[in-house]
Design an enzyme around this catalytic site. Structure first.
Site, mmCIF file in Angstrom:
data_model
loop_
_atom_site.group_PDB
_atom_site.id
_atom_site.type_symbol
_atom_site.label_atom_id
_atom_site.label_comp_id
_atom_site.label_asym_id
_atom_site.label_seq_id
_atom_site.Cartn_x
_atom_site.Cartn_y
_atom_site.Cartn_z
ATOM 1 N N GLY A 8 10.584 6.078 -8.825
ATOM 2 C CA GLY A 8 9.573 5.187 -8.770
ATOM 3 C C GLY A 8 8.524 5.983 -9.222
ATOM 4 C CG ASN A 119 2.709 3.113 2.703
ATOM 5 O OD1 ASN A 119 2.978 3.989 3.499
ATOM 6 N ND2 ASN A 119 1.827 3.275 1.905
ATOM 7 C CG HIS A 174 1.027 6.648 6.347
ATOM 8 N ND1 HIS A 174 -0.202 7.216 6.213
ATOM 9 C CD2 HIS A 174 1.375 6.002 5.275
ATOM 10 C CE1 HIS A 174 -0.543 7.050 4.901
ATOM 11 N NE2 HIS A 174 0.116 6.142 4.583
HETATM 12 N N1 LIG Z 1 2.781 7.811 2.411
HETATM 13 C C1 LIG Z 1 1.807 7.741 1.810
HETATM 14 O O1 LIG Z 1 0.918 8.543 2.236
HETATM 15 C C2 LIG Z 1 1.464 7.308 0.513
HETATM 16 C C3 LIG Z 1 0.302 7.504 -0.144
HETATM 17 C C4 LIG Z 1 -0.197 6.673 -1.334
HETATM 18 C C5 LIG Z 1 0.867 5.845 -1.621
HETATM 19 N N2 LIG Z 1 2.070 5.421 -1.043
HETATM 20 C C6 LIG Z 1 2.867 4.465 -1.229
HETATM 21 O O2 LIG Z 1 3.603 4.880 -2.324
HETATM 22 C C7 LIG Z 1 4.290 3.721 -3.090
HETATM 23 C C8 LIG Z 1 4.071 3.836 -4.624
HETATM 24 O O3 LIG Z 1 2.843 3.789 -4.819
HETATM 25 P P1 LIG Z 1 2.212 3.526 -6.372
HETATM 26 O O4 LIG Z 1 0.590 3.322 -6.253
HETATM 27 O O5 LIG Z 1 2.774 4.739 -6.958
HETATM 28 O O6 LIG Z 1 2.735 2.134 -6.741
HETATM 29 P P2 LIG Z 1 3.214 1.663 -8.313
HETATM 30 O O7 LIG Z 1 3.183 0.140 -8.108
HETATM 31 O O8 LIG Z 1 1.954 2.197 -9.000
HETATM 32 O O9 LIG Z 1 4.650 2.107 -8.622
HETATM 33 C C9 LIG Z 1 5.711 1.820 -7.924
HETATM 34 C C10 LIG Z 1 6.952 2.212 -9.175
HETATM 35 O O10 LIG Z 1 8.049 1.754 -8.419
HETATM 36 C C11 LIG Z 1 9.042 1.433 -9.418
HETATM 37 N N3 LIG Z 1 9.915 0.408 -8.820
HETATM 38 C C12 LIG Z 1 9.921 -0.427 -7.931
HETATM 39 N N4 LIG Z 1 10.848 -0.853 -7.506
HETATM 40 C C13 LIG Z 1 12.145 -0.089 -7.995
HETATM 41 C C14 LIG Z 1 13.351 0.222 -7.927
HETATM 42 N N5 LIG Z 1 14.350 -0.634 -7.280
HETATM 43 N N6 LIG Z 1 14.007 1.088 -8.798
HETATM 44 C C15 LIG Z 1 13.225 2.013 -9.470
HETATM 45 N N7 LIG Z 1 11.966 1.926 -9.542
HETATM 46 C C16 LIG Z 1 11.316 1.022 -8.924
HETATM 47 C C17 LIG Z 1 8.005 0.321 -10.242
HETATM 48 O O11 LIG Z 1 8.627 0.055 -11.340
HETATM 49 C C18 LIG Z 1 6.634 1.196 -10.323
HETATM 50 O O12 LIG Z 1 6.715 1.953 -11.519
HETATM 51 C C19 LIG Z 1 3.670 2.473 -2.307
HETATM 52 O O13 LIG Z 1 4.674 1.979 -1.457
HETATM 53 C C20 LIG Z 1 2.368 3.133 -1.580
HETATM 54 O O14 LIG Z 1 1.952 2.296 -0.868
HETATM 55 C C21 LIG Z 1 2.068 6.045 0.151
#
Ligand SMILES: NC(=O)c1ccc[n+]([C@@H]2O[C@H](COP(=O)([O-])OP(=O)(O)OC[C@H]3O[C@@H](n4cnc5c(N)ncnc54)[C@H](O)[C@@H]3O)[C@@H](O)[C@H]2O)c1
Length: 300
Positions: A8, A119, A174
């Site tokens: 990801g 998330n 979270h």
């Molecule tokens: N835990 C935390 O504290 C925290 C903090 C920030 C963001 N997040 C979470 O992290 C995640 C990512 O956020 P982001 O802003 O980078 O999102 P984003 O949409 O920018 O990136 C997600 C990536 O995942 C890829 N993807 C989706 N399904 C896939 C699969 N089956 N196989 C391979 N790649 C796949 C997409 O192509 C994309 O590039 C979200 O769920 C966000 O809510 C969590």
């Protein structure tokens, strides 16, 4: 020799890769995303930026088989479907992605540690645990680690001192049902509630500022990534160097059979053991409510 995979490579995954490469923290990095052009773009950018560093990280692209001997795999797939200020809105899309990704990781022969960011973090970490069949100590979610950092900043600002002198934890999901365990919060070694007088309203304001910390950023730029990238980079170092440091993470709760935010020691084998906090009765109720919310979505 250290090897980390990132699955990801959106805002979060890319910023983690950048942090790891520019600080020269791992020997090998495997980058995977369903958007292969994005992976190539990030690879080219990372290679450019590493020209200004002294140690080279070898970057491998696209293939799950490269994860075979990785120490850690970061799961940061996402769906851009956050709305209503609640991370559970991402659940169905992200659960589907997890069910696609985890079997491929297992097929690679991976025997390291899953570090889950996606998330809703606690629900997704529980799914990764169940899908992988891994022992619980090798499936860790970032949980309330970032929320805890935000709480320390907020309390530090309130007191006019460095947030780095604040101890204690945000516990539970979270997400919206998280809470600050005020009984655990310290200034240096002194309990916050003995260090200074704070009203219930002031504590509530600081809890809300902590809970809404991510949204303050999200509503202005549509994502958050620097804070979690720094946090994950630190967690990776703690695991690789077997530091046995304590962080509030999404860890396995044996009785409830889910992952939930609670402090634990981590090292090269993953979770070593959890802390035993002496929560007040009010905090215990809040923790139980948060567990109930995560369980509801796990069984959804
Ligand atoms: N835990 C935390 O504290 C925290 C903090 C920030 C963001 N997040 C979470 O992290 C995640 C990512 O956020 P982001 O802003 O980078 O999102 P984003 O949409 O920018 O990136 C997600 C990536 O995942 C890829 N993807 C989706 N399904 C896939 C699969 N089956 N196989 C391979 N790649 C796949 C997409 O192509 C994309 O590039 C979200 O769920 C966000 O809510 C969590």
């Amino acid at each position: 020799m250290s090897k980390v995979g990132i699955i990801g490579l959106g805002h979060v995954g890319s910023d983690i890769a950048y942090t790891l490469c520019t600080k020269c923290q791992v020997d090998e990095l495997v980058l995977i995303d369903k958007n292969k052009e994005k992976v190539i773009a990030e690879y080219l950018e990372l290679t450019d930026s590493m020209m200004m560093t002294e140690v080279k990280t070898t970057i491998l692209l696209h293939e799950y088989s490269y994860l075979n001997d990785a120490d850690i795999i970061v799961i940061s797939v996402g769906s851009q479907s956050i709305d209503n200020e609640d991370r559970v809105s991402e659940l169905s899309d992200n659960a589907r992605s997890i069910r696609q990704v985890v079997p491929k990781v297992i097929a690679s022969g991976f025997k390291g540690i899953f570090l889950v960011i996606t998330n809703p973090c606690d629900v997704i970490t529980t799914l990764v645990h169940r899908e992988s069949g891994f022992p619980a100590h090798r499936v860790i979610g970032t949980g309330t680690s970032l929320d805890t950092i935000r709480m320390k900043r907020v309390v530090g600002e309130k007191l006019g001192i460095s947030g780095q002198s604040i101890g204690g934890y945000v516990l539970g999901e979270h997400g919206e049902s998280q809470f600050v365990a005020w009984s655990s919060v310290t200034v240096g070694t002194q309990k916050l509630l003995e260090f200074t007088k704070l009203s219930e309203e002031e504590l509530e304001e600081m809890k809300e500022a902590t809970r809404l910390g991510g949204w303050e950023i999200h509503q202005r730029k549509s994502w958050t990534s620097f804070g979690i990238a720094s946090t994950v980079s630190r967690l990776i170092q703690s695991i690789l160097k077997d530091e046995k440091r304590i962080y509030p993470l999404s860890i396995y709760h044996e009785v409830e059979n889910i992952h939930i935010g609670y402090p634990a020691f981590i090292g090269k084998k993953g979770i070593i053991k959890s802390l035993s906090l002496d929560l007040t009765s009010k905090e215990t109720v809040l923790f139980e409510q948060s567990i109930a919310k995560v369980k509801k979505y796990v069984n959804h």
